[in-house]
Design a protein around this motif. Structure first.
Motif, PDB file in Angstrom:
ATOM      1  N   PRO A  69      37.442  22.858 -21.018  1.00 25.19           N
ATOM      2  CA  PRO A  69      37.154  21.706 -21.873  1.00 25.19           C
ATOM      3  C   PRO A  69      37.486  20.335 -21.294  1.00 25.19           C
ATOM      4  O   PRO A  69      37.034  19.316 -21.823  1.00 25.19           O
ATOM      5  N   SER A 100      29.505  25.495 -18.402  1.00 26.26           N
ATOM      6  CA  SER A 100      29.292  26.231 -19.655  1.00 26.26           C
ATOM      7  C   SER A 100      30.063  25.641 -20.834  1.00 26.26           C
ATOM      8  O   SER A 100      29.786  25.983 -21.979  1.00 26.26           O
ATOM      9  N   GLY A 101      31.040  24.780 -20.537  1.00 27.14           N
ATOM     10  CA  GLY A 101      31.860  24.218 -21.604  1.00 27.14           C
ATOM     11  C   GLY A 101      33.106  25.032 -21.892  1.00 27.14           C
ATOM     12  O   GLY A 101      33.917  24.638 -22.745  1.00 27.14           O
ATOM     13  N   ARG A 102      33.297  26.177 -21.212  1.00 21.42           N
ATOM     14  CA  ARG A 102      34.504  26.986 -21.434  1.00 21.42           C
ATOM     15  C   ARG A 102      35.747  26.221 -21.004  1.00 21.42           C
ATOM     16  O   ARG A 102      36.795  26.326 -21.648  1.00 21.42           O
TER      17      ARG A 102
END
Length: 278
Positions: free
Chosen positions: A235, A231-233
């Motif tokens: 990084p 999800s990109g949470r």
């Protein structure tokens, strides 16, 4: 009207056959009639996937031999560029200069997170970005300063050719310093072993390597899970690349296609990585 319905049926059937053929050709059947040796080296995060696929290919096709070596991303890029191997793996995107100098073609087949890890006995389970940066820079030197036991912190890192080091240095450490007395280990596997056997240790490994022998740390409250990487949470993530010098050989192309076929994607996911689309 009948002509148009017939034409539409043929078009749909052609599309189905094309898709089916593409999937079929990208799987193990693509190795039929091939023989010889495929040489692969470079990033160590890739090795679990490479070995699993190579084992299956060689079992099915005894005339094919696949050799796999580590060495790190820099080694993989250099060796494929110099023609020493057929595929050079890297846990970072090759630089524009490397692509130009070696005539590289890039094949990004997975997304991988990189997590800070400690010994399972260490009660620390989460650190802020600033705390991680301070630990690796040597500004914080005892675990009690970040909620752990009264014990000197033992920092492990990778050499500068490592793609795992590159993404961790860039995205977790903010391109900050790494203490000069940090112990350098040569691979993700060696890092996991070093941390798993040292209660005072901290290091970093590919999320795909995390198991019960080490404790992955949350960063700023975000766990380095596959869901959070996807999800990109979380990084601290990067692409996994398999690079070739110009047009791949038929054997190398079949192996690269396998990474994007359903059979390859299942292996990639089973090893803790996120399959990428072409």
């Amino acid at each position: 009207m009948a002509y148009r319905r017939g034409f539409l049926f043929i078009c749909v059937l052609s599309c189905i056959l094309a898709v089916t053929t593409g999937v079929h050709a990208g799987g193990y059947d693509a190795f039929k009639g091939l023989e010889g040796t495929l040489r692969i080296s470079g990033g160590t995060a890739h090795i679990p996937v490479m070995k699993a696929l190579a084992r299956e290919v060689m079992t099915r096709y005894p005339a094919i031999r696949i050799t796999i070596a580590g060495g790190g991303s820099g080694v993989g890029i250099k060796q494929v560029g110099e023609g020493l191997v057929d595929i050079g793996n890297s846990g970072r995107r090759p630089t524009d200069q490397e692509i130009s100098a070696y005539g590289l073609r890039l094949h990004r087949w997975a997304v991988d997170g990189v997590a800070a890890v400690v010994h399972p006995e260490n009660p620390v389970r989460s650190l802020t970005s600033r705390q991680v940066q301070d630990i690796f820079a040597g500004r914080v030197t005892n675990w009690k300063e970040v909620g752990g036991p009264d014990r000197a912190i033992h920092v492990f890192t990778r050499d500068e050719a490592s793609g795992t080091r590159h993404v961790f240095w860039k995205k977790a450490l903010g391109k900050g310093a790494i203490r000069k007395d940090a112990d350098v280990v040569p691979s993700n596997g060696a890092m996991k072993t070093a941390v798993a056997t040292d209660p005072a240790a901290i290091g970093y490994i590919s999320v795909g390597y995390v198991d019960e022998t080490v404790q992955a740390l949350a960063l700023d409250g975000v766990e380095p899970s596959l869901e959070n990487v996807r999800s990109g949470r979380y990084p601290v993530a990067r692409g996994l690349y398999s690079n070739t010098k110009g047009q791949p050989s038929a054997l190398a192309q079949a192996f690269l296609d396998l990474l994007f076929a359903p059979e390859g994607r299942r292996i990639i996911a089973s090893k803790g990585y996120i399959p990428a689309d072409r």
